[in-house]
Enzyme design. Sequence first.
Site, PDB file in Angstrom:
ATOM      1  N   ARG A  24       0.840  -1.194   0.000  1.00  0.00           N
ATOM      2  CA  ARG A  24       0.000   0.000   0.000  1.00  0.00           C
ATOM      3  C   ARG A  24       0.872   1.240   0.000  1.00  0.00           C
ATOM      4  O   ARG A  24       1.767   1.375   0.830  1.00  0.00           O
ATOM      5  CB  ARG A  24      -0.936   0.018   1.214  1.00  0.00           C
ATOM      6  CG  ARG A  24      -1.946  -1.106   1.200  1.00  0.00           C
ATOM      7  CD  ARG A  24      -2.886  -1.036   2.388  1.00  0.00           C
ATOM      8  NE  ARG A  24      -3.731  -2.222   2.447  1.00  0.00           N
ATOM      9  CZ  ARG A  24      -4.533  -2.515   3.451  1.00  0.00           C
ATOM     10  NH1 ARG A  24      -4.610  -1.696   4.486  1.00  0.00           N
ATOM     11  NH2 ARG A  24      -5.269  -3.607   3.436  1.00  0.00           N
ATOM     12  N   SER A 116      -8.008  -1.472   0.992  1.00  0.00           N
ATOM     13  CA  SER A 116      -8.973  -1.835   2.032  1.00  0.00           C
ATOM     14  C   SER A 116      -9.732  -0.627   2.567  1.00  0.00           C
ATOM     15  O   SER A 116     -10.451   0.039   1.840  1.00  0.00           O
ATOM     16  CB  SER A 116      -8.256  -2.588   3.152  1.00  0.00           C
ATOM     17  OG  SER A 116      -9.202  -3.127   4.059  1.00  0.00           O
ATOM     18  N   HIS A 117      -9.522  -0.321   3.844  1.00  0.00           N
ATOM     19  CA  HIS A 117     -10.266   0.745   4.525  1.00  0.00           C
ATOM     20  C   HIS A 117      -9.569   2.096   4.412  1.00  0.00           C
ATOM     21  O   HIS A 117     -10.052   3.077   4.975  1.00  0.00           O
ATOM     22  CB  HIS A 117     -10.432   0.385   5.997  1.00  0.00           C
ATOM     23  CG  HIS A 117      -9.115   0.118   6.687  1.00  0.00           C
ATOM     24  ND1 HIS A 117      -8.346  -0.987   6.395  1.00  0.00           N
ATOM     25  CD2 HIS A 117      -8.434   0.810   7.620  1.00  0.00           C
ATOM     26  CE1 HIS A 117      -7.254  -0.955   7.123  1.00  0.00           C
ATOM     27  NE2 HIS A 117      -7.281   0.122   7.878  1.00  0.00           N
ATOM     28  N   ASP A 292     -16.314  -1.642   4.684  1.00  0.00           N
ATOM     29  CA  ASP A 292     -15.185  -0.823   4.223  1.00  0.00           C
ATOM     30  C   ASP A 292     -15.075  -0.862   2.702  1.00  0.00           C
ATOM     31  O   ASP A 292     -15.926  -1.419   2.008  1.00  0.00           O
ATOM     32  CB  ASP A 292     -13.886  -1.264   4.895  1.00  0.00           C
ATOM     33  CG  ASP A 292     -13.415  -2.638   4.448  1.00  0.00           C
ATOM     34  OD1 ASP A 292     -14.255  -3.431   3.974  1.00  0.00           O
ATOM     35  OD2 ASP A 292     -12.212  -2.937   4.575  1.00  0.00           O
ATOM     36  N   ASP A 294     -13.231  -2.426   0.427  1.00  0.00           N
ATOM     37  CA  ASP A 294     -13.167  -3.666  -0.350  1.00  0.00           C
ATOM     38  C   ASP A 294     -14.092  -4.753   0.173  1.00  0.00           C
ATOM     39  O   ASP A 294     -14.086  -5.869  -0.349  1.00  0.00           O
ATOM     40  CB  ASP A 294     -11.729  -4.184  -0.414  1.00  0.00           C
ATOM     41  CG  ASP A 294     -11.202  -4.654   0.935  1.00  0.00           C
ATOM     42  OD1 ASP A 294     -11.546  -4.026   1.956  1.00  0.00           O
ATOM     43  OD2 ASP A 294     -10.438  -5.635   0.969  1.00  0.00           O
ATOM     44  N   ASP A 296     -14.363  -6.406   3.173  1.00  0.00           N
ATOM     45  CA  ASP A 296     -14.025  -7.482   4.107  1.00  0.00           C
ATOM     46  C   ASP A 296     -14.272  -7.108   5.571  1.00  0.00           C
ATOM     47  O   ASP A 296     -14.292  -7.986   6.431  1.00  0.00           O
ATOM     48  CB  ASP A 296     -12.592  -7.977   3.901  1.00  0.00           C
ATOM     49  CG  ASP A 296     -11.534  -6.911   4.096  1.00  0.00           C
ATOM     50  OD1 ASP A 296     -11.886  -5.740   4.326  1.00  0.00           O
ATOM     51  OD2 ASP A 296     -10.329  -7.245   4.001  1.00  0.00           O
ATOM     52  N   ARG A 297     -14.485  -5.839   5.870  1.00  0.00           N
ATOM     53  CA  ARG A 297     -14.729  -5.418   7.253  1.00  0.00           C
ATOM     54  C   ARG A 297     -16.188  -5.008   7.436  1.00  0.00           C
ATOM     55  O   ARG A 297     -16.858  -4.608   6.483  1.00  0.00           O
ATOM     56  CB  ARG A 297     -13.821  -4.251   7.632  1.00  0.00           C
ATOM     57  CG  ARG A 297     -12.346  -4.588   7.549  1.00  0.00           C
ATOM     58  CD  ARG A 297     -11.486  -3.414   7.972  1.00  0.00           C
ATOM     59  NE  ARG A 297     -10.076  -3.711   7.736  1.00  0.00           N
ATOM     60  CZ  ARG A 297      -9.082  -3.380   8.542  1.00  0.00           C
ATOM     61  NH1 ARG A 297      -9.333  -2.709   9.651  1.00  0.00           N
ATOM     62  NH2 ARG A 297      -7.833  -3.682   8.261  1.00  0.00           N
ATOM     63  N   LYS A 393     -11.701 -12.412   5.492  1.00  0.00           N
ATOM     64  CA  LYS A 393     -12.799 -11.897   6.292  1.00  0.00           C
ATOM     65  C   LYS A 393     -13.871 -11.386   5.346  1.00  0.00           C
ATOM     66  O   LYS A 393     -13.592 -11.054   4.202  1.00  0.00           O
ATOM     67  CB  LYS A 393     -12.332 -10.817   7.258  1.00  0.00           C
ATOM     68  CG  LYS A 393     -11.434  -9.738   6.705  1.00  0.00           C
ATOM     69  CD  LYS A 393     -10.962  -8.822   7.837  1.00  0.00           C
ATOM     70  CE  LYS A 393      -9.980  -7.763   7.341  1.00  0.00           C
ATOM     71  NZ  LYS A 393      -8.606  -8.262   7.284  1.00  0.00           N
TER      72      LYS A 393
END
Length: 564
Positions: A24, A116-117, A292, A294, A296-297, A393
């Site tokens: 990232r 991600s987030h 989030d 993508d 997964d959260r 997740k």
Amino acid sequence: MALSTLDVETTPFEGQKPGTSGLRKKVKVFMEKHYTENFIQCIINALGDKAKGSTLIVGGDGRYFSKQAINIIIRIASANGVSKLLIGQLGILSTPAVSSLIRHHKVLGGIVLTASHNPGGIRNDFGIKYNIENGGPAPDHVTDAIYEHTTKIKSYKFTPKLETDRLIDILGTTTFNVDGRDFVVEVIDSSENYVSLMKEIFDFKKLRTLIRGTEQRPPFNVLIDSMNGVTGVYVRRIFVDELGASPDNNVCRIVPLDNFGEIHPDPNLTYAKDLVDKVKANPSYDLGAAFDGDGDRNMIIGKNAFFVTPSDSLAVLANNLECIPYFKKHGVRGFARSMPTAAAVDRVAEKLGKEMFEVPTGWKYFGNLMDAGRLSLCGEESFGTGSDHIREKDGIWAVLAWLSIIEHKNMSVEEILKEHWSIYGRNYFTRYDYEECESDAANAMMKHLENLIETNGLIGKSFAYNSKNFTVTKADNFSYVDPIDNSVTKNQGIRILFDDGSRLIYRLSGTGSSGATIRVYIDSYEKKNVLSDAQEMLKPLIAVGLEISQLKKFTGRDAPTVIT
């Protein structure tokens, strides 16, 4: 038309070391000449001979630079002898959907384009990670190999005249002739496979009845917030089309945007405040959920924005898996949590007689346990929950699991939590995030804590705050031995354990793109006093944690950026 490949000379870039969830950096870094090309080539180099003739899944959360990155991946994969790419339409695939597709099609792996987030847009973050053939994030030996290649790369293979403009916009298959070989790009529906998997796991008929209501039972009113991330595609298909939720009143921010609408797509009480405020202001909402970037959260809140900590969410799911058809069919094996996550699920495992595992932060550490048939459910305090249906997740899965429990028990979110605490007691838990600290200052603070451990400067020492006393019984830097392959992972976070079962954890995050994020985890167990305010209950331990770490002295920070 036959296409030819060529070798493009390049030199290594410093710092292309994948973190816990891939590489990232700021978008402008990925836009540097050869930067993205180098990293993609190094992924393929790390795969070795397995890359030739292979099929890979490609997709991501749609953030800025995704389409440019996919064009690069197509041209490099074709030049390296990869046989086929399965790409989500418009480049859209949630991280759980990528994992599902890898497993369903039994392919070599997948390249996931997400940070991600983290915030998106041209001024913010982009990310690339590789998932292996079990559908999970690449383990350490794979990411180490990728990094090793990034330090010595001299060239990458490329098919310069392969036309990629608008290739991923339309469903269908295109075959190219590259150096005399067929190279196939198949653009697939982003949600079809994942929706089918969810319908195998859950009883959609019962969930639709819950959402729509009956003559005997009023509709269960939800508000689902995709935060302008990738889950919007899946939320519309599942919650609106399949479960009958209202597109006007039950879902919000479901159009994926490449900058997430200039918000921070992180489902917690700070960054999902819009959702919290809406649920708090409208008592007709029974459950709120946010995802989030993508997918997964997840964050779960009940009526009046009653907050469910991720640690409690994991424990409640573990205690009620019989409500979900998938587990009735496949059975329940063990449970696991990341080390910083509160130990609420441990008590469920003990009562149910299930194996319990404590692993380092990073979803990749759950994969071996699942593949060995020893793990059914796992989670992290960072709003990640999932099961062995995939190897990531899965935010939408977690919300469907909660709805299944609510439908089965005919209880509210708050009632389910309070029932759980009455049986198991409560782990009061919070996490303080100090984002974008000066890296040198953050490292100095961690070195200070390591010195205390190495000199045994904490064992037996007592700390007092008001009427509370805490005596240190153990202090270490967490290490983990994988029970499946005996691999060892060290230096995963400073742990300080006290005589009353309380814990303090200190970690530097590996998921940011700049500076350093210090995370402080505060965990305290109460058997009887289970209905008090968490922040009030944790004040003494928070004060002790700041005193031991000398965080303000090292960083100059008076307060955390985010409190979870």
